[in-house]
Design an enzyme around this catalytic site. Sequence first.
Site, mmCIF file in Angstrom:
data_model
loop_
_atom_site.group_PDB
_atom_site.id
_atom_site.type_symbol
_atom_site.label_atom_id
_atom_site.label_comp_id
_atom_site.label_asym_id
_atom_site.label_seq_id
_atom_site.Cartn_x
_atom_site.Cartn_y
_atom_site.Cartn_z
ATOM 1 N N LYS A 101 -11.773 0.217 -8.389
ATOM 2 C CA LYS A 101 -11.673 1.416 -7.798
ATOM 3 C C LYS A 101 -10.094 1.500 -7.364
ATOM 4 O O LYS A 101 -9.630 2.563 -7.781
ATOM 5 C CB LYS A 101 -12.791 1.303 -6.667
ATOM 6 C CG LYS A 101 -14.246 1.157 -7.227
ATOM 7 C CD LYS A 101 -15.237 1.466 -6.051
ATOM 8 C CE LYS A 101 -15.157 0.064 -5.131
ATOM 9 N NZ LYS A 101 -16.151 -0.940 -5.747
ATOM 10 N N THR A 102 -9.647 0.529 -6.701
ATOM 11 C CA THR A 102 -8.207 0.494 -6.277
ATOM 12 C C THR A 102 -7.397 0.958 -7.334
ATOM 13 O O THR A 102 -6.351 1.524 -7.185
ATOM 14 C CB THR A 102 -7.807 -0.732 -5.551
ATOM 15 O OG1 THR A 102 -9.147 -1.010 -4.306
ATOM 16 C CG2 THR A 102 -6.426 -0.763 -4.789
ATOM 17 N N ASP A 146 -10.241 2.780 1.097
ATOM 18 C CA ASP A 146 -11.107 1.811 0.583
ATOM 19 C C ASP A 146 -12.325 1.899 1.777
ATOM 20 O O ASP A 146 -12.095 1.866 2.830
ATOM 21 C CB ASP A 146 -10.453 0.328 0.642
ATOM 22 C CG ASP A 146 -11.221 -0.161 -0.455
ATOM 23 O OD1 ASP A 146 -12.318 0.098 -0.946
ATOM 24 O OD2 ASP A 146 -10.876 -1.433 -0.761
ATOM 25 N N THR A 195 -18.756 0.720 -1.791
ATOM 26 C CA THR A 195 -19.883 -0.182 -2.647
ATOM 27 C C THR A 195 -21.112 0.443 -2.124
ATOM 28 O O THR A 195 -22.101 0.126 -2.633
ATOM 29 C CB THR A 195 -19.843 -1.623 -2.022
ATOM 30 O OG1 THR A 195 -19.542 -1.549 -0.746
ATOM 31 C CG2 THR A 195 -18.402 -2.283 -2.787
ATOM 32 N N ARG A 254 -11.833 -8.438 -11.788
ATOM 33 C CA ARG A 254 -11.240 -9.273 -10.530
ATOM 34 C C ARG A 254 -11.749 -10.738 -10.882
ATOM 35 O O ARG A 254 -10.972 -11.774 -10.790
ATOM 36 C CB ARG A 254 -11.549 -8.732 -9.198
ATOM 37 C CG ARG A 254 -11.058 -9.611 -8.166
ATOM 38 C CD ARG A 254 -11.412 -9.073 -6.849
ATOM 39 N NE ARG A 254 -10.919 -7.945 -6.546
ATOM 40 C CZ ARG A 254 -11.407 -6.955 -5.712
ATOM 41 N NH1 ARG A 254 -12.693 -7.245 -4.956
ATOM 42 N NH2 ARG A 254 -11.131 -5.677 -5.812
#
Length: 369
Positions: A101-102, A146, A195, A254
């Site tokens: 997302k980032t 975020d 999330t 990740r």
Amino acid sequence: MAIISSGGTAAPGPAGPRRTASPRPGSVDPGGVCAGSLVNPVARPDEEPVHREDGLRPRRLADYIGQSELKQVLRIAVEATRSREEALDHVLLYGPPGLGKTTMALVLAEELGVRCRITSAPALERPRDIVGLLVNLQPREVLFIDEIHRLNRVAEEILYPAMEDFRLDLTVGKGTTARTRSLALAPFTLVGATTRAGSLSSPLRDRFGLIQRLEFYGQGDLEAIVQRAAGLLHLALQPCAAAEVARRCRGTPRIANRLLRRVRDVAAVGGHGRIDAALVDEALALHRVDGRGLDASDRRLLSLMVEAYGGGPVGLETLAAGLGEDPATLEAVVEPFLLQLGFLQRTPRGRIVTPAGRAHLDGPAAVAA
Ligand code: ADE
């Protein structure tokens, strides 16, 4: 008018958008049994710092592997926005941690040719934190927030007119002398990440023009991501080794990159020039990551359910207490991948272990337990 500047400073990146760094605590409390796990998708404080260039992040849409629907939607939106010379509509990205997302917010800024300011909701405690960020935005810049579901009410109410009309409504003074002043903001794009899309208030959710879910990645995309990372890290990774890392990373880039770094350590210490599947197996067994990417805390959860509750149904709180785990962490970090694998099901009466989950516990892929 008492406007105090934002908490972070934006420094130019080496060749890309400028970013505002802020503390990035995990989206849920990452404490408990899975905190130190190699396969916990929540970013560790020591990795992927957004204020530094992370060499493994794709910078352009063309380099971003997977999430094809999301990319298609955003590619069209970016192109249309650029031709109209407007700010991109506000974007809400939701989905499990670690899926990019980032990264996507940074990619969007890069595609738009603007800088990206990065913060997270817990860092926006006081009204002046969000006000400072908003007043410093330049036209068409991206503001990334975020964990946006953790925004407090005051910050959220400041955001409403800012998102809708690029306007800041400020109360100046106190008591009978209090007045409201409006301040024009530069048109900007808010990219919110969460999330827990369901935890967003509807007025906030309704102000996003684009609401997109990030999905877990498939094996093929993960292999490509691992191969790309291996290239950037100058590793001679055999295709079967990339496939092995991809199989164990819980559908999460990740984690794939984190596992790859651990494999690189073992290869370096053992003096292995070429990395094959056996070396990946050796390296990941060391960290108790099994053949399907489950770690000790996943197996403990499944085992507890089978051994103490006959496979369920059993409530989240009961399981969390049994494991000494935080229920929110269990729900947001441990469970999503087990659900995705079909090892666990959520039912109205509680969680149950599926036959596939039981078979995994008894099977050879779980040997690293
Ligand atoms: N590294 C992490 N996520 C990635 C992605 N989606 N594409 C390419 N490289 C990545």
